[in-house]
Design a protein around this motif. Sequence first.
Motif, PDB file in Angstrom:
ATOM      1  N   ASN A   1     -60.036  10.146-130.094  1.00  0.00           N
ATOM      2  CA  ASN A   1     -60.308   8.808-129.562  1.00  0.00           C
ATOM      3  C   ASN A   1     -59.957   8.798-128.070  1.00  0.00           C
ATOM      4  O   ASN A   1     -58.826   9.119-127.694  1.00  0.00           O
ATOM      5  CB  ASN A   1     -59.449   7.795-130.344  1.00  0.00           C
ATOM      6  N   HIS A   2     -60.921   8.425-127.242  1.00  0.00           N
ATOM      7  CA  HIS A   2     -60.724   8.404-125.786  1.00  0.00           C
ATOM      8  C   HIS A   2     -59.496   7.560-125.399  1.00  0.00           C
ATOM      9  O   HIS A   2     -58.767   7.904-124.465  1.00  0.00           O
ATOM     10  CB  HIS A   2     -61.991   7.833-125.146  1.00  0.00           C
ATOM     11  N   LEU A   3     -59.276   6.455-126.121  1.00  0.00           N
ATOM     12  CA  LEU A   3     -58.140   5.578-125.798  1.00  0.00           C
ATOM     13  C   LEU A   3     -56.819   6.269-126.112  1.00  0.00           C
ATOM     14  O   LEU A   3     -55.837   6.131-125.372  1.00  0.00           O
ATOM     15  CB  LEU A   3     -58.252   4.259-126.574  1.00  0.00           C
TER      16      LEU A   3
ATOM     17  N   VAL B   1     -55.392   0.368-118.668  1.00  0.00           N
ATOM     18  CA  VAL B   1     -56.273  -0.359-117.732  1.00  0.00           C
ATOM     19  C   VAL B   1     -57.364   0.586-117.238  1.00  0.00           C
ATOM     20  O   VAL B   1     -57.123   1.461-116.417  1.00  0.00           O
ATOM     21  CB  VAL B   1     -55.460  -0.933-116.542  1.00  0.00           C
ATOM     22  N   SER B   2     -58.586   0.377-117.752  1.00  0.00           N
ATOM     23  CA  SER B   2     -59.671   1.297-117.388  1.00  0.00           C
ATOM     24  C   SER B   2     -60.947   0.515-117.140  1.00  0.00           C
ATOM     25  O   SER B   2     -60.938  -0.706-117.081  1.00  0.00           O
ATOM     26  CB  SER B   2     -59.860   2.314-118.512  1.00  0.00           C
ATOM     27  N   GLY B   3     -62.053   1.251-117.014  1.00  0.00           N
ATOM     28  CA  GLY B   3     -63.335   0.592-116.805  1.00  0.00           C
ATOM     29  C   GLY B   3     -63.793  -0.141-118.057  1.00  0.00           C
ATOM     30  O   GLY B   3     -64.506  -1.135-117.979  1.00  0.00           O
TER      31      GLY B   3
ATOM     32  N   LEU C   1     -55.273  12.505-113.031  1.00  0.00           N
ATOM     33  CA  LEU C   1     -55.345  12.499-114.491  1.00  0.00           C
ATOM     34  C   LEU C   1     -55.273  11.083-115.058  1.00  0.00           C
ATOM     35  O   LEU C   1     -55.130  10.887-116.261  1.00  0.00           O
ATOM     36  CB  LEU C   1     -54.236  13.380-115.076  1.00  0.00           C
ATOM     37  N   ALA C   2     -55.363  10.077-114.149  1.00  0.00           N
ATOM     38  CA  ALA C   2     -55.417   8.679-114.594  1.00  0.00           C
ATOM     39  C   ALA C   2     -56.861   8.316-114.911  1.00  0.00           C
ATOM     40  O   ALA C   2     -57.157   7.727-115.957  1.00  0.00           O
ATOM     41  CB  ALA C   2     -54.864   7.750-113.519  1.00  0.00           C
ATOM     42  N   THR C   3     -57.780   8.674-114.020  1.00  0.00           N
ATOM     43  CA  THR C   3     -59.210   8.454-114.304  1.00  0.00           C
ATOM     44  C   THR C   3     -59.653   9.508-115.334  1.00  0.00           C
ATOM     45  O   THR C   3     -58.918  10.464-115.609  1.00  0.00           O
ATOM     46  CB  THR C   3     -60.044   8.581-113.012  1.00  0.00           C
TER      47      THR C   3
END
Length: 338
Positions: A118-120, A143-145, A301-303
């Motif tokens: 899972n990406h999250l 907090v992402s796109g 590594l945040a994005t």
Amino acid sequence: MRGGGPVSAAILAIETSCDETAAAVVSDTYDVRSSVVASQIDLHAAFGGVVPELASRAHMELITGIVERALDEAGVVGPDLAAVAVTSGPGLVGALLVGIATAKALGFGWGVPVVGVNHLEGHLASAFLADRTVPFPQTALLVSGGHCMLTRLPRPGTYELLGETVDDSIGEAYDKVARYLGLGYPGGPVLDRLAASGQDTLHFPRPMLAEGYTFSFSGLKTAVVNYVRAQPDFVVEDVAASFVAACMDVLCTKVRRALEEFGDPAIAIVGGVAASPVLRARAQAVADEFHSTLLIPPQALATDNAAMIGVAGWQKFLALGPSDPRFGPEPDLRLAFS
Ligand code: KG4
Ligand code: ZN
């Protein structure tokens, strides 16, 4: 071989959920042996956002070369890997499919198990890239796109939802405001840069500031658009500074509220917006105030990246083993909250 010495157990991770084609090799101690990210920003910039079909095609063209580079830089060959981890959702269905098909083909060819991630959970696991000995329980702000949510992790892999956005994610608000101002895509870095030389003079609303852990950014975005429409001679730096300040006030107020209520020893801030230097500085101040450890991945590594998928992949692989080989893309995958 980079780093020399024997290759410890390693996972190859692949991430293609949106507009980054990424591969990484991560050891079982979360050592990032390689992390390669090919951004498609230039491809989508002219459209002011990600065009799904273009993203899928670009992933198809790029993925093989990116995987080869990640293996090469890590000095690992496919059959020696412990597993291949790949983002299975949420994201764009065609984009996810490219990563999953690649991971399955490689895993099958090398005789290596494949794990869908899972990406999250990947973003949340990026806290381990800040500090391998992450303390728990943990409060985490994602907090992402695509997302804006506060969760609590009593232990690794267990998630309790405190609150999330009822409309736009924060990254989406950044991107829409930037597009309206003609600043291109993605909005985060450019608005941050402009904000640094502006002042918070416009006092945009801080939506849902008093409401627990629920977020809303659509009204703030509209307030910015209305202001800009009404004031053709606006100062873009001040608009950016006022918008960023409103966003940061909301995020930090809710984080502070969670630390007050739960007093967790660690606060993680993850997702693309965690690349913001303003958020990094303000989150540190809040963490210090509550004597909590701030876990924030290095900016790169945040994005979106594959190293975080590698960490989450290790955790899932060790807990549950390989995924059912029939797994496919899940564009609307959510976190399993307890
Ligand atoms: O996590 P991410 O790469 O992709 C998703 O999973 O959505 O997040 C992308 C978002 C974009 O909306 C982008 O504008 C935002 O992260 N972003 C930033 C910064 N860098 C990227 N927002 C604020 N400041 C930044 N420096
Ligand atoms: Zn992401």
